[in-house]
Write a protein that holds these residues in place. Structure first.
Motif, PDB file in Angstrom:
ATOM      1  N   MET A  74      53.099  36.690  34.842  1.00 51.60           N
ATOM      2  CA  MET A  74      52.478  36.842  36.159  1.00 51.60           C
ATOM      3  C   MET A  74      53.027  35.803  37.135  1.00 51.60           C
ATOM      4  SD  MET A  74      48.485  37.247  34.975  1.00 51.60           S
ATOM      5  CE  MET A  74      47.896  37.836  36.576  1.00 51.60           C
ATOM      6  N   PHE A  75      52.876  36.109  38.419  1.00 48.20           N
ATOM      7  CA  PHE A  75      53.302  35.188  39.463  1.00 48.20           C
ATOM      8  C   PHE A  75      52.120  34.805  40.351  1.00 48.20           C
ATOM      9  CE2 PHE A  75      57.078  37.473  38.208  1.00 48.20           C
ATOM     10  CZ  PHE A  75      58.042  36.475  38.136  1.00 48.20           C
ATOM     11  N   PHE A  76      51.991  33.505  40.588  1.00 42.17           N
ATOM     12  CA  PHE A  76      50.927  32.969  41.438  1.00 42.17           C
ATOM     13  C   PHE A  76      50.923  33.664  42.802  1.00 42.17           C
ATOM     14  CE2 PHE A  76      49.194  29.896  44.460  1.00 42.17           C
ATOM     15  CZ  PHE A  76      48.126  29.338  43.778  1.00 42.17           C
ATOM     16  N   GLU A  77      52.110  33.888  43.340  1.00 45.77           N
ATOM     17  CA  GLU A  77      52.243  34.485  44.673  1.00 45.77           C
ATOM     18  C   GLU A  77      51.715  35.915  44.694  1.00 45.77           C
ATOM     19  OE1 GLU A  77      54.370  31.039  44.012  1.00 45.77           O
ATOM     20  OE2 GLU A  77      54.905  32.925  43.012  1.00 45.77           O
ATOM     21  N   ASP A  78      51.938  36.658  43.604  1.00 46.30           N
ATOM     22  CA  ASP A  78      51.412  38.028  43.516  1.00 46.30           C
ATOM     23  C   ASP A  78      49.889  38.016  43.497  1.00 46.30           C
ATOM     24  OD1 ASP A  78      54.011  38.890  43.391  1.00 46.30           O
ATOM     25  OD2 ASP A  78      53.990  39.338  41.235  1.00 46.30           O
ATOM     26  N   MET A  79      49.329  37.020  42.819  1.00 50.23           N
ATOM     27  CA  MET A  79      47.869  36.910  42.734  1.00 50.23           C
ATOM     28  C   MET A  79      47.264  36.578  44.091  1.00 50.23           C
ATOM     29  SD  MET A  79      47.622  34.864  39.131  1.00 50.23           S
ATOM     30  CE  MET A  79      45.843  34.696  39.147  1.00 50.23           C
ATOM     31  N   ILE A  80      47.937  35.722  44.850  1.00 50.99           N
ATOM     32  CA  ILE A  80      47.477  35.403  46.209  1.00 50.99           C
ATOM     33  C   ILE A  80      47.554  36.648  47.093  1.00 50.99           C
ATOM     34  CG2 ILE A  80      48.128  34.160  48.327  1.00 50.99           C
ATOM     35  CD1 ILE A  80      46.695  32.300  46.445  1.00 50.99           C
ATOM     36  N   GLU A  81      48.624  37.391  46.957  1.00 52.38           N
ATOM     37  CA  GLU A  81      48.852  38.580  47.793  1.00 52.38           C
ATOM     38  C   GLU A  81      47.816  39.667  47.536  1.00 52.38           C
ATOM     39  OE1 GLU A  81      52.903  40.646  48.955  1.00 52.38           O
ATOM     40  OE2 GLU A  81      52.320  41.197  46.920  1.00 52.38           O
ATOM     41  N   ASP A  82      47.515  39.919  46.257  1.00 52.15           N
ATOM     42  CA  ASP A  82      46.559  40.980  45.909  1.00 52.15           C
ATOM     43  C   ASP A  82      46.004  40.717  44.514  1.00 52.15           C
ATOM     44  OD1 ASP A  82      45.137  43.304  45.355  1.00 52.15           O
ATOM     45  OD2 ASP A  82      46.616  44.633  46.277  1.00 52.15           O
ATOM     46  N   CYS A  83      44.941  39.921  44.481  1.00 54.57           N
ATOM     47  CA  CYS A  83      44.378  39.517  43.183  1.00 54.57           C
ATOM     48  C   CYS A  83      43.831  40.724  42.411  1.00 54.57           C
ATOM     49  CB  CYS A  83      43.288  38.470  43.391  1.00 54.57           C
ATOM     50  SG  CYS A  83      42.748  37.683  41.868  1.00 54.57           S
ATOM     51  N   GLY A  84      43.207  41.671  43.128  1.00 53.68           N
ATOM     52  CA  GLY A  84      42.664  42.862  42.472  1.00 53.68           C
ATOM     53  C   GLY A  84      43.735  43.654  41.740  1.00 53.68           C
ATOM     54  N   ARG A  85      44.874  43.823  42.385  1.00 53.51           N
ATOM     55  CA  ARG A  85      46.001  44.528  41.756  1.00 53.51           C
ATOM     56  C   ARG A  85      46.471  43.798  40.498  1.00 53.51           C
ATOM     57  NH1 ARG A  85      50.871  43.698  45.343  1.00 53.51           N
ATOM     58  NH2 ARG A  85      50.836  41.687  44.238  1.00 53.51           N
ATOM     59  N   GLU A  86      46.563  42.468  40.578  1.00 53.12           N
ATOM     60  CA  GLU A  86      47.036  41.693  39.425  1.00 53.12           C
ATOM     61  C   GLU A  86      46.015  41.699  38.284  1.00 53.12           C
ATOM     62  OE1 GLU A  86      50.236  40.638  39.201  1.00 53.12           O
ATOM     63  OE2 GLU A  86      50.298  41.778  41.067  1.00 53.12           O
ATOM     64  N   ILE A  87      44.728  41.739  38.626  1.00 52.03           N
ATOM     65  CA  ILE A  87      43.692  41.865  37.591  1.00 52.03           C
ATOM     66  C   ILE A  87      43.812  43.232  36.910  1.00 52.03           C
ATOM     67  CG2 ILE A  87      41.193  42.068  37.190  1.00 52.03           C
ATOM     68  CD1 ILE A  87      40.819  39.841  39.306  1.00 52.03           C
ATOM     69  N   ASP A  88      44.092  44.279  37.685  1.00 52.03           N
ATOM     70  CA  ASP A  88      44.302  45.613  37.102  1.00 52.03           C
ATOM     71  C   ASP A  88      45.474  45.600  36.124  1.00 52.03           C
ATOM     72  OD1 ASP A  88      42.185  46.775  38.444  1.00 52.03           O
ATOM     73  OD2 ASP A  88      43.413  47.575  40.086  1.00 52.03           O
ATOM     74  N   ARG A  89      46.557  44.962  36.520  1.00 51.04           N
ATOM     75  CA  ARG A  89      47.741  44.880  35.646  1.00 51.04           C
ATOM     76  C   ARG A  89      47.435  44.083  34.383  1.00 51.04           C
ATOM     77  NH1 ARG A  89      52.387  43.538  40.243  1.00 51.04           N
ATOM     78  NH2 ARG A  89      52.586  45.671  41.058  1.00 51.04           N
ATOM     79  N   LEU A  90      46.678  43.030  34.561  1.00 43.92           N
ATOM     80  CA  LEU A  90      46.275  42.206  33.420  1.00 43.92           C
ATOM     81  C   LEU A  90      45.406  43.018  32.457  1.00 43.92           C
ATOM     82  CD1 LEU A  90      46.387  39.328  32.240  1.00 43.92           C
ATOM     83  CD2 LEU A  90      44.445  38.733  33.696  1.00 43.92           C
ATOM     84  N   CYS A  91      44.447  43.774  33.013  1.00 39.76           N
ATOM     85  CA  CYS A  91      43.573  44.612  32.184  1.00 39.76           C
ATOM     86  C   CYS A  91      44.375  45.666  31.427  1.00 39.76           C
ATOM     87  CB  CYS A  91      42.510  45.296  33.041  1.00 39.76           C
ATOM     88  SG  CYS A  91      41.223  44.170  33.619  1.00 39.76           S
TER      89      CYS A  91
END
Length: 311
Positions: free
Chosen positions: A209-226
């Motif tokens: 994961m990238f910190f910058e992606d999480m800042i940009e759209d945390c919900g999207r990154e949580i979906d990817r993590l799930c």
């Protein structure tokens, strides 16, 4: 001949009623990586740690979003069944720091071994070559978080100022120079992020994961993590995870912000400082920025890894 090695500074926490003293650590070469005694004294026990197949390892270079992802994972797995954890147990007990051996506290290995949760969430800052082999043997899921070099070095600098167990950071320009040279606890940023990135080619259970992606759209990154973890939270559960892991909420939460840790002086700089992309612009001079850009170009010329310094 006089020794040129710096003597560790003794830090006195004046606002601590017990006037505890903590000795700032000194870097030394440890199998080719700069380390301090707080992460190597228990080395045999760390290397012999017995991972379980359902353990989840959270790996990062220091100050790259470790606590953020730890809180997200803790909420995903236990937010529904044990919501009180989030406000009653410090994050460093919920997600033990595997390699730390800390004065007057249980070691990270001991905390991890005694975790009663399933899965056990465990964090590490170890470079890829130092990870205990049982994590690979047990085919554990691993979540790695990387942060762009410029914001990472700024955050690490302020962390060094407020954490009495870190080596003396010196001034900003000295710290930046040392950072480019890899003279940091846990070694070179370049080696760390690239080593873990390359591991993805041979180990499929690694989610990068990238910190910058999480800042940009945390919900999207949580979906990817799930998706990686095989979790399917309801919309309501996901909302609780997103809210609980918002930077301002974590910063106010004493169980997440490390304000209960004596060696960290939040009057110097808070553990959770800004949580932004681009704060590096407030620290770098034009010359420093050009020098780091050149250093980056040289050391990353063969890398397929790409970062953003703005969002």
């Amino acid at each position: 001949m006089q020794s040129t090695e710096k003597k560790p500074a003794v830090v006195r926490m004046s606002d601590d009623p017990k006037k505890m003293e903590f000795t700032r650590s000194v870097l030394f070469d440890f199998h080719g990586v700069q380390m301090t005694k707080y992460f190597t004294e228990n080395w045999e026990k760390i290397q012999n740690f017995q991972a379980r197949p359902d353990d989840i390892l959270i790996a990062t270079y220091p100050k790259a979003g470790t606590t953020w992802v730890s809180v997200i994972l803790d909420l995903l797995y236990f937010g529904k069944t044990a919501p009180e954890r989030h406000t009653s147990i410090p994050i460093y007990e919920r997600v033990p720091f595997l390699e730390i051996t800390f004065p007057s506290m249980d070691s990270g290995v001991d905390l991890a071994e005694n975790l009663a949760t399933t899965p056990r969430l465990i964090k590490t800052h170890l470079p890829i070559q130092f990870v205990p082999k049982s994590f690979w043997e047990q085919n554990c899921k691993i979540v790695y978080v990387a942060r762009n070099i410029k914001d990472n070095v700024v955050s690490y600098y302020h962390f060094g100022r407020m954490n009495s167990l870190q080596p003396e950071p010196g001034d900003w320009s000295t710290f930046l120079h040392d950072f480019m040279e890899g003279k940091m606890v846990f070694g070179s940023w370049y080696d760390h992020v690239n080593g873990w990135w390359e591991k993805r080619q041979t180990y499929s259970k690694l989610h990068y994961m990238f910190f910058e992606d999480m800042i940009e759209d945390c919900g999207r990154e949580i979906d990817r993590l799930c998706s990686f973890l095989g979790l399917s939270p309801s919309a309501e559960e996901k909302e609780k995870v997103t809210t609980g892991s918002k930077f301002d909420n974590m910063k106010q939460n004493k169980m997440a912000n490390y304000s209960t840790v004596q060696v960290m002086n939040h009057k110097v700089s808070p553990f959770m400082r800004k949580g932004k992309v681009g704060d590096w612009k407030n620290h770098f001079t034009v010359a420093q920025n050009e020098k780091l850009d050149e250093d980056y170009k040289q050391k990353m010329k063969n890398a397929t890894l790409k970062f953003r310094t703005e969002v």
